[in-house]
Design a protein around this motif. Structure first.
Motif, PDB file in Angstrom:
ATOM      1  N   ARG A  27       0.821  -1.279   0.055  1.00 37.65           N
ATOM      2  CA  ARG A  27      -0.142  -0.111  -0.162  1.00 37.65           C
ATOM      3  C   ARG A  27       0.869   1.377  -0.038  1.00 37.65           C
ATOM      4  NH1 ARG A  27      -5.409  -0.485   1.021  1.00 37.65           N
ATOM      5  NH2 ARG A  27      -6.164  -2.764   1.461  1.00 37.65           N
ATOM      6  N   LEU A  28       1.981   1.371   0.877  1.00 32.54           N
ATOM      7  CA  LEU A  28       2.779   2.404   0.773  1.00 32.54           C
ATOM      8  C   LEU A  28       3.496   2.626  -0.537  1.00 32.54           C
ATOM      9  CD1 LEU A  28       4.353   1.917   4.464  1.00 32.54           C
ATOM     10  CD2 LEU A  28       2.589   3.571   3.816  1.00 32.54           C
ATOM     11  N   SER A  29       3.793   1.624  -1.133  1.00 33.89           N
ATOM     12  CA  SER A  29       4.697   1.647  -2.349  1.00 33.89           C
ATOM     13  C   SER A  29       3.710   2.089  -3.485  1.00 33.89           C
ATOM     14  CB  SER A  29       5.145   0.221  -2.871  1.00 33.89           C
ATOM     15  OG  SER A  29       6.230  -0.298  -1.677  1.00 33.89           O
ATOM     16  N   TYR A  30       2.534   1.745  -3.498  1.00 32.76           N
ATOM     17  CA  TYR A  30       1.550   2.224  -4.335  1.00 32.76           C
ATOM     18  C   TYR A  30       1.289   3.571  -4.304  1.00 32.76           C
ATOM     19  CZ  TYR A  30      -3.051   2.905  -6.898  1.00 32.76           C
ATOM     20  OH  TYR A  30      -3.786   3.582  -7.758  1.00 32.76           O
ATOM     21  N   SER A  31       1.150   4.183  -2.998  1.00 31.09           N
ATOM     22  CA  SER A  31       1.017   5.590  -2.694  1.00 31.09           C
ATOM     23  C   SER A  31       1.993   6.396  -3.162  1.00 31.09           C
ATOM     24  CB  SER A  31       0.573   5.694  -1.203  1.00 31.09           C
ATOM     25  OG  SER A  31       0.256   7.122  -0.948  1.00 31.09           O
ATOM     26  N   ALA A  32       3.103   5.843  -2.677  1.00 28.81           N
ATOM     27  CA  ALA A  32       4.486   6.649  -3.064  1.00 28.81           C
ATOM     28  C   ALA A  32       4.779   6.696  -4.705  1.00 28.81           C
ATOM     29  CB  ALA A  32       5.632   5.786  -2.559  1.00 28.81           C
ATOM     30  N   GLU A  52     -33.519  14.930  -7.310  1.00 28.09           N
ATOM     31  CA  GLU A  52     -34.752  15.795  -6.967  1.00 28.09           C
ATOM     32  C   GLU A  52     -34.656  16.466  -5.726  1.00 28.09           C
ATOM     33  OE1 GLU A  52     -37.830  12.868  -6.646  1.00 28.09           O
ATOM     34  OE2 GLU A  52     -37.539  12.698  -4.587  1.00 28.09           O
ATOM     35  N   GLY A  53     -33.654  16.091  -4.761  1.00 25.73           N
ATOM     36  CA  GLY A  53     -33.568  16.998  -3.394  1.00 25.73           C
ATOM     37  C   GLY A  53     -32.441  17.519  -3.177  1.00 25.73           C
ATOM     38  N   GLY A  54     -31.419  17.637  -4.441  1.00 29.02           N
ATOM     39  CA  GLY A  54     -30.116  18.202  -4.270  1.00 29.02           C
ATOM     40  C   GLY A  54     -29.185  18.095  -5.351  1.00 29.02           C
ATOM     41  N   LEU A  55     -27.959  18.341  -5.074  1.00 31.38           N
ATOM     42  CA  LEU A  55     -26.860  18.108  -6.264  1.00 31.38           C
ATOM     43  C   LEU A  55     -25.950  17.729  -5.393  1.00 31.38           C
ATOM     44  CD1 LEU A  55     -25.745  18.973  -9.089  1.00 31.38           C
ATOM     45  CD2 LEU A  55     -25.097  21.123  -7.825  1.00 31.38           C
ATOM     46  N   ILE A  56     -24.823  16.838  -6.201  1.00 28.59           N
ATOM     47  CA  ILE A  56     -23.640  15.964  -5.810  1.00 28.59           C
ATOM     48  C   ILE A  56     -22.744  16.176  -6.834  1.00 28.59           C
ATOM     49  CG2 ILE A  56     -22.618  13.835  -5.362  1.00 28.59           C
ATOM     50  CD1 ILE A  56     -25.202  12.675  -4.548  1.00 28.59           C
ATOM     51  N   GLU A  57     -21.605  16.933  -6.411  1.00 24.61           N
ATOM     52  CA  GLU A  57     -20.540  17.398  -7.332  1.00 24.61           C
ATOM     53  C   GLU A  57     -19.386  16.624  -6.837  1.00 24.61           C
ATOM     54  OE1 GLU A  57     -21.116  21.943  -8.372  1.00 24.61           O
ATOM     55  OE2 GLU A  57     -21.364  21.542  -6.302  1.00 24.61           O
ATOM     56  N   LEU A  58     -18.725  16.053  -7.939  1.00 18.93           N
ATOM     57  CA  LEU A  58     -17.485  15.175  -7.789  1.00 18.93           C
ATOM     58  C   LEU A  58     -16.162  15.748  -8.096  1.00 18.93           C
ATOM     59  CD1 LEU A  58     -19.901  13.227  -8.429  1.00 18.93           C
ATOM     60  CD2 LEU A  58     -18.411  11.709  -7.183  1.00 18.93           C
ATOM     61  N   TRP A  59     -15.103  15.893  -7.648  1.00 12.79           N
ATOM     62  CA  TRP A  59     -13.880  16.176  -8.096  1.00 12.79           C
ATOM     63  C   TRP A  59     -13.166  14.970  -8.778  1.00 12.79           C
ATOM     64  CZ3 TRP A  59     -15.428  19.122  -3.945  1.00 12.79           C
ATOM     65  CH2 TRP A  59     -15.153  20.548  -4.108  1.00 12.79           C
ATOM     66  N   ASP A  60     -12.600  15.036  -9.688  1.00 10.57           N
ATOM     67  CA  ASP A  60     -11.986  13.917 -10.415  1.00 10.57           C
ATOM     68  C   ASP A  60     -10.832  13.156  -9.820  1.00 10.57           C
ATOM     69  OD1 ASP A  60     -11.077  12.184 -12.491  1.00 10.57           O
ATOM     70  OD2 ASP A  60     -10.309  13.771 -13.855  1.00 10.57           O
ATOM     71  N   GLU A  61     -11.123  11.995  -9.417  1.00 11.70           N
ATOM     72  CA  GLU A  61     -10.092  11.042  -8.450  1.00 11.70           C
ATOM     73  C   GLU A  61      -9.088  10.802  -9.299  1.00 11.70           C
ATOM     74  OE1 GLU A  61     -11.827   6.772  -7.888  1.00 11.70           O
ATOM     75  OE2 GLU A  61     -13.616   8.320  -7.695  1.00 11.70           O
ATOM     76  N   SER A  62      -9.281  10.814 -10.586  1.00 14.33           N
ATOM     77  CA  SER A  62      -7.931  10.204 -11.441  1.00 14.33           C
ATOM     78  C   SER A  62      -7.080  11.526 -11.807  1.00 14.33           C
ATOM     79  CB  SER A  62      -8.680   9.710 -12.896  1.00 14.33           C
ATOM     80  OG  SER A  62      -9.179  10.872 -13.433  1.00 14.33           O
ATOM     81  N   ASP A  63      -7.351  12.396 -11.259  1.00  8.83           N
ATOM     82  CA  ASP A  63      -6.052  13.450 -11.383  1.00  8.83           C
ATOM     83  C   ASP A  63      -5.155  13.049 -10.615  1.00  8.83           C
ATOM     84  OD1 ASP A  63      -4.580  15.896 -10.661  1.00  8.83           O
ATOM     85  OD2 ASP A  63      -6.459  16.948 -11.137  1.00  8.83           O
ATOM     86  N   GLU A  64      -3.892  13.105 -11.232  1.00 10.23           N
ATOM     87  CA  GLU A  64      -2.682  12.674 -10.412  1.00 10.23           C
ATOM     88  C   GLU A  64      -2.571  13.009  -8.859  1.00 10.23           C
ATOM     89  OE1 GLU A  64       0.487  13.882 -12.726  1.00 10.23           O
ATOM     90  OE2 GLU A  64       0.433  12.389 -14.364  1.00 10.23           O
ATOM     91  N   GLN A  65      -2.855  14.438  -8.525  1.00  8.65           N
ATOM     92  CA  GLN A  65      -2.640  14.862  -7.279  1.00  8.65           C
ATOM     93  C   GLN A  65      -3.726  14.257  -6.284  1.00  8.65           C
ATOM     94  OE1 GLN A  65      -3.539  19.175  -7.349  1.00  8.65           O
ATOM     95  NE2 GLN A  65      -5.200  19.145  -8.473  1.00  8.65           N
ATOM     96  N   TYR A  66      -4.794  13.741  -6.697  1.00 15.49           N
ATOM     97  CA  TYR A  66      -5.765  13.029  -6.129  1.00 15.49           C
ATOM     98  C   TYR A  66      -5.431  11.683  -5.788  1.00 15.49           C
ATOM     99  CZ  TYR A  66      -8.393  17.257  -6.080  1.00 15.49           C
ATOM    100  OH  TYR A  66      -8.955  18.432  -5.884  1.00 15.49           O
ATOM    101  N   GLN A  67      -4.879  11.070  -6.849  1.00 11.22           N
ATOM    102  CA  GLN A  67      -4.145   9.851  -6.791  1.00 11.22           C
ATOM    103  C   GLN A  67      -2.842   9.747  -5.707  1.00 11.22           C
ATOM    104  OE1 GLN A  67      -4.557   6.814  -8.557  1.00 11.22           O
ATOM    105  NE2 GLN A  67      -6.561   7.807  -9.300  1.00 11.22           N
ATOM    106  N   CYS A  68      -2.049  10.814  -5.846  1.00  9.09           N
ATOM    107  CA  CYS A  68      -1.020  11.100  -4.759  1.00  9.09           C
ATOM    108  C   CYS A  68      -1.677  10.956  -3.425  1.00  9.09           C
ATOM    109  CB  CYS A  68      -0.350  12.232  -4.921  1.00  9.09           C
ATOM    110  SG  CYS A  68       0.649  12.484  -3.853  1.00  9.09           S
ATOM    111  N   SER A  69      -2.515  11.644  -3.045  1.00 11.84           N
ATOM    112  CA  SER A  69      -3.061  11.813  -1.691  1.00 11.84           C
ATOM    113  C   SER A  69      -4.088  10.550  -1.307  1.00 11.84           C
ATOM    114  CB  SER A  69      -3.988  13.028  -1.614  1.00 11.84           C
ATOM    115  OG  SER A  69      -5.054  13.156  -2.403  1.00 11.84           O
TER     116      SER A  69
END
Length: 478
Positions: A27-32, A52-69
């Protein structure tokens, strides 16, 4: 014979320990490997789910910086009299309430239904409510686990696998910023975001779908887990008619956030801190006794909410710089089990955040208000971020990357989510800085400067730390 059994048991324990160590190492190696970044940037959500009752907005998890974190983020807006349907996740989750108020329900397996309808009211009042519930087709009796009221500025902690839902009983929308730590060891599936819904659904066959930039279809699909089960098996499991199970399995006309007719939600919830404590104590004695195998002392009675807006609880305060509220495992003990934490900063106009790095966590920063100029530097001495960030944007600061920030003319307010329950920073400036701890001779030789110049580097900000007022408004203390 007994000695042989002991040796076998010890061998098994060692094998398990080594296996777990190999898993952790993987896991650590993957993250690094994901943290070889050439560029960081602030972004807004790029995918939307309109409900109908609201809105869900998502950031792109495939972005490199989110893959890093290893963080997946979303912003959820729930309208008044609307319910975010029950769901659970394989990774821990932190929720920051940017605006509004409502109630949160979190279900822990094995914990008691410590709230019951009708308690504390007169017999006439209970009878009247029961008659009304009968006329509406409701049961006369209801028991449920404790629910939690939240408001603007609160942070809420959700353990992995815990079913939770939110309801807006206020008069305005509530907006929540949500982060999921996908790299957390509790998530043994993969590094992709998964949500298991117990009702509703969207993404494949429903009328609504998840849309991204340019109306491209998202790879996310959120479907009711009951929809795939054999209705005969579920009917037998719940001991109910199959027709009822088929209603549970419907996804075509359902969303992830649904409207609720006024008067349909009658939930017993705490009103004041004192009443909340009294009800919790009474319910534990009534339904659990003093303890049930230690479970009551862990999750059942743990606090899930803490406010980030209390001025008196500020961990760092500067009269002319701003304040910093940190919620870690000491303020909110359940974070120890999630291995996450959060901080909220209020920086006054033109204030400078001391150059520093995070010792033991990645940081995912959401801009609540105002703007700031952010600089982040990599180990190779190159600047990977040199941008102005604004309200509604999010960016990542990887572990050990050096960072500084200057608030704009209207100040800067942010929330930073950490991938550890006890975060540590190493500042370069101020009375806790690494320069202050070094001998003068080290500084003079390292930078080829005079002793007086080295003295300035060490002591010019000796009474300040973290939030540094601009030169025209220096404070004598922080």
């Amino acid at each position: 014979m007994g000695g042989t059994k002991i040796l076998v048991a010890l061998s098994l324990c060692l094998m398990v320990s080594c296996t777990m160590g190999q898993i952790s190492h993987k896991r650590l190696s993957y993250s690094a490997q994901q943290c070889r970044l050439n560029r960081l940037s602030s972004t807004e959500p790029n995918q939307r789910i309109e409900c109908e009752g609201g809105l869900i907005e998502l950031w792109d998890e495939s972005d490199e910086q989110y893959q890093c974190s290893g963080i997946q983020s979303m912003r959820v807006t729930v309208q008044p009299n609307s319910l975010s349907l029950p769901n659970y996740h394989p990774s821990p989750r932190l929720i920051y309430i940017e605006r509004g108020e409502g109630i949160l329900g979190v279900t822990f397996p094995g914990c008691p239904e410590s709230y019951q309808s009708g308690r504390g009211r007169s017999e006439e009042g209970r009878r009247g409510e029961e008659e009304e519930e009968e006329s509406r087709g409701y049961s006369q009796r209801d028991l449920h686990q404790k629910v939690h009221r939240f408001r603007t500025g609160d942070v809420l902690a959700i353990p992995p696998g815990a079913v939770h839902w939110c309801y807006n009983d206020g008069n305005e929308d509530f907006v929540a910023i949500i982060v999921n730590d996908l790299n957390n060891p509790s998530n043994q599936l993969d590094q992709n975001f998964r949500a298991f819904y117990l009702a509703g659904g969207v993404g494949s066959s429903g009328k609504r779908s998840i849309r991204g930039v340019g109306d491209r279809q998202s790879r996310h699909q959120f479907q009711n887990i009951f929809s795939a089960f054999d209705p005969r098996l579920m009917a037998e499991a719940f001991d109910v008619p199959q027709e009822l199970i088929r209603k549970m399995q419907q996804t075509e006309d359902r969303d992830l956030i649904v409207r609720v007719e006024k008067g349909e939600m009658r939930i017993l919830s705490p009103r004041t801190d004192r009443e909340e404590g009294e009800e919790e104590y009474e319910s534990r004695r009534r339904y659990m006794g003093l303890d049930v195998n230690g479970l009551d002392e862990t999750f059942c009675s743990m606090k899930l909410r803490h406010s980030l807006n209390h001025r008196r609880e500020a961990d760092v305060y500067s009269r002319h710089g701003g304040r910093l509220n940190i919620v870690n495992e000491h303020k909110l003990p359940i974070l120890r089990h999630l291995d996450m934490s959060v901080e909220k900063g209020h920086m006054y106009p033109n204030t400078l955040y001391s150059p520093h790095w995070a010792v033991n966590s990645h940081s995912v920063v959401y801009v609540v208000n105002g703007e700031a100029h952010i600089q982040v530097v990599e180990s190779n001495g190159e600047t990977v971020m040199d941008d102005k960030v604004r309200e509604g944007e999010m960016f990542v600061i990887p572990q050990f990357y050096a960072v500084t920030a200057r608030a704009g003319s209207n100040g800067f307010e942010y929330v930073s989510f950490k991938t550890t329950s006890s975060p540590m920073k190493s500042p370069l400036v101020g009375y806790t800085s690494v320069f202050r701890a070094m001998p003068l001779q080290v500084l003079t030789n390292a930078y080829q400067v005079s002793p007086s110049q080295a003295q300035q580097l060490k002591y010019n900000r000796e009474h300040q730390t973290f939030f540094l007022p601009s030169r025209g408004q220096r404070s004598s203390f922080n």
